[in-house]
Design a protein around this motif. Structure first.
Motif, PDB file in Angstrom:
ATOM      1  N   GLY A   1       0.786  -1.224   0.000  1.00  0.00           N
ATOM      2  CA  GLY A   1       0.000   0.000   0.000  1.00  0.00           C
ATOM      3  C   GLY A   1       0.820   1.277   0.000  1.00  0.00           C
ATOM      4  O   GLY A   1       0.282   2.353   0.272  1.00  0.00           O
TER       5      GLY A   1
ATOM      6  N   GLU B   1       2.382   4.682  -0.917  1.00  0.00           N
ATOM      7  CA  GLU B   1       2.062   5.761  -1.848  1.00  0.00           C
ATOM      8  C   GLU B   1       3.341   6.082  -2.629  1.00  0.00           C
ATOM      9  O   GLU B   1       4.355   6.453  -2.048  1.00  0.00           O
ATOM     10  CB  GLU B   1       1.561   6.997  -1.100  1.00  0.00           C
ATOM     11  CG  GLU B   1       0.200   6.781  -0.464  1.00  0.00           C
ATOM     12  CD  GLU B   1      -0.464   8.086  -0.052  1.00  0.00           C
ATOM     13  OE1 GLU B   1       0.227   8.947   0.520  1.00  0.00           O
ATOM     14  OE2 GLU B   1      -1.680   8.240  -0.308  1.00  0.00           O
TER      15      GLU B   1
ATOM     16  N   ARG C   1      -3.335   6.127  -1.301  1.00  0.00           N
ATOM     17  CA  ARG C   1      -3.889   5.152  -0.348  1.00  0.00           C
ATOM     18  C   ARG C   1      -4.840   5.821   0.637  1.00  0.00           C
ATOM     19  O   ARG C   1      -4.602   6.909   1.124  1.00  0.00           O
ATOM     20  CB  ARG C   1      -2.733   4.523   0.426  1.00  0.00           C
ATOM     21  CG  ARG C   1      -3.131   3.569   1.550  1.00  0.00           C
ATOM     22  CD  ARG C   1      -1.926   3.231   2.422  1.00  0.00           C
ATOM     23  NE  ARG C   1      -1.413   4.382   3.154  1.00  0.00           N
ATOM     24  CZ  ARG C   1      -0.188   4.876   3.002  1.00  0.00           C
ATOM     25  NH1 ARG C   1       0.681   4.344   2.156  1.00  0.00           N
ATOM     26  NH2 ARG C   1       0.208   5.932   3.713  1.00  0.00           N
TER      27      ARG C   1
ATOM     28  N   ASP D   1      -3.969   9.348   5.599  1.00  0.00           N
ATOM     29  CA  ASP D   1      -4.625   8.294   4.822  1.00  0.00           C
ATOM     30  C   ASP D   1      -5.858   7.689   5.487  1.00  0.00           C
ATOM     31  O   ASP D   1      -6.223   6.551   5.194  1.00  0.00           O
ATOM     32  CB  ASP D   1      -3.624   7.181   4.502  1.00  0.00           C
ATOM     33  CG  ASP D   1      -3.037   6.514   5.752  1.00  0.00           C
ATOM     34  OD1 ASP D   1      -3.439   6.889   6.875  1.00  0.00           O
ATOM     35  OD2 ASP D   1      -2.177   5.629   5.611  1.00  0.00           O
TER      36      ASP D   1
END
Length: 379
Positions: A133, A135, A145, A174
């Motif tokens: 995940g 970024e 994300r 996030d």
């Protein structure tokens, strides 16, 4: 003019200046603390926006559902679903309005990872941030994300987990959190609220990954796959592990129990398992529009199938998305071999430490597949 009169004039002028200055200082002193406070306030990152521009009235439960035949004998969570299924708007507690650079710049986000996560799943979120995940810019396109969350039921625990999510939001930027109970039957609500948020904040995103926080996603492979999809997100795409020819489970012991009081239908439309789905921005916007006219249904992936069906669109299957795990050719082989995962897009059911181990394993430059290699053992 005599010296005596000059002296009186000078005294009068000085007195006037003195009184004027004193009055000025008194007036300025009232503003002084505010100005001082403003000057001493450190420059910080813009605060997280909480709430929505317009107030949202608290949704009241529908008491008339108690008149439905057999209502009294239903499990409590299903009773609550029936009481509140008309409620589709909830305040945002944590918002990330600039996640995609603002609505006008959101076309620069190629893939938005929208990961459903319960408030207490801190370890899962941290591992995802460090692995699939991340970024980043990969193959020339941008990956962003978000974790989607609600609130826990217990007030004491909610106070702690809300503070946890706020810290994570400040550190990582996030977290989306809404003021509703984060539960299995509210996953559909979470899904609908996300699509509404995306319509307002990130309408130009090219593609969306929508899945759970216990999946292992090979985002490198996902990007390569999506780069070959025609239309660059402006055409229909909805792929995952396709499920067809099934209907509601009527056994009360099942997690997926849906009684006739919720739906009398004996079949579901085709849908993709909710563990992990890839969709285009076009399809995400279509789901949002259709969801406005479809009442909530307790199984979130089935609900997405309902939205697609109403829009005249179909979900598709992808062999690289395995929401029921990986099946190996023989029970004598180790299923946690990175060679089984290197070419896949997504596999469901990973514990956090397995995500980290597998992510490192599939990215080892000396990984050679074609014969069984237990690379993960040497990490």
């Amino acid at each position: 003019m005599s010296r005596h009169w000059r002296h009186k004039v000078e005294v009068a002028v000085l007195s006037f200046v003195g009184i004027t200055g004193f009055l000025f200082l008194l007036q300025n002193d009232k503003k002084g603390p505010v100005l001082k406070e403003a000057m001493e306030t450190p420059v910080t990152i813009p605060p997280i926006i909480t709430g929505r521009p317009k107030p949202i009235a608290e949704c009241q439960r529908n008491v008339t559902v108690a008149n439905i035949s057999g209502f009294a004998g239903l499990p409590d969570h299903i009773k609550d679903f029936l009481r509140y299924k008309h409620c589709k708007e909830f305040p945002l507690l944590l918002d990330m309005p600039d996640k995609c650079g603002g609505p006008d710049n959101s076309y620069d986000t190629f893939l938005l990872l929208a990961i459903k996560s319960s408030p207490g799943n801190y370890e899962r979120r941290e591992i995802i941030r460090k692995t699939w995940g991340q970024e980043r810019t990969y193959a020339g396109v941008n990956i962003r994300r978000l974790f989607l969350s609600g609130q826990v039921a217990n007030a004491r625990d909610a106070k702690k987990t809300n503070q946890l999510l706020k810290i994570e939001a400040e550190e990582n930027g996030d977290i989306l959190q809404w003021d509703f109970l984060d539960s299995f039957f509210n996953l559909t609500l979470k899904q609908v609220l996300f699509h509404s948020w995306m319509e307002a904040r990130c309408p130009g995103v090219r593609f969306v990954f929508n899945g759970d926080d216990d999946v292992f996603a090979n985002t490198d492979n996902i990007i390569h796959y999506l780069l070959d999809v025609p239309g660059a997100g402006d055409e229909h795409l909805f792929v995952g592990q396709l499920i067809t020819n099934v209907g509601p489970i009527r056994e009360k012991w099942s997690k997926y129990y849906v009684p006739e009081q919720v739906t009398a239908s004996k079949s579901y439309p085709p849908y993709c398992a909710g563990g992990g789905i890839l969709m285009s921005g076009y399809t995400s916007r279509t789901i949002y529009k259709e969801s406005l006219g479809i009442e909530l249904f307790p199984i979130d992936d089935v609900y997405l199938g309902m939205c697609l069906e109403k829009a005249g669109l179909k979900p598709s299957s992808h062999m690289g998305i395995r929401t029921v795990g990986v099946r190996v050719p023989s029970s004598r082989l180790e299923s946690f071999d990175p060679c089984y995962y290197k070419e896949l897009l997504l596999v469901h059911r990973f514990v956090p430490y397995e995500m980290l181990v597998m992510w490192r394993a599939i990215h080892r430059p000396n990984l050679i597949c074609g014969k069984r290699m237990e690379v993960y053992q040497s990490l």
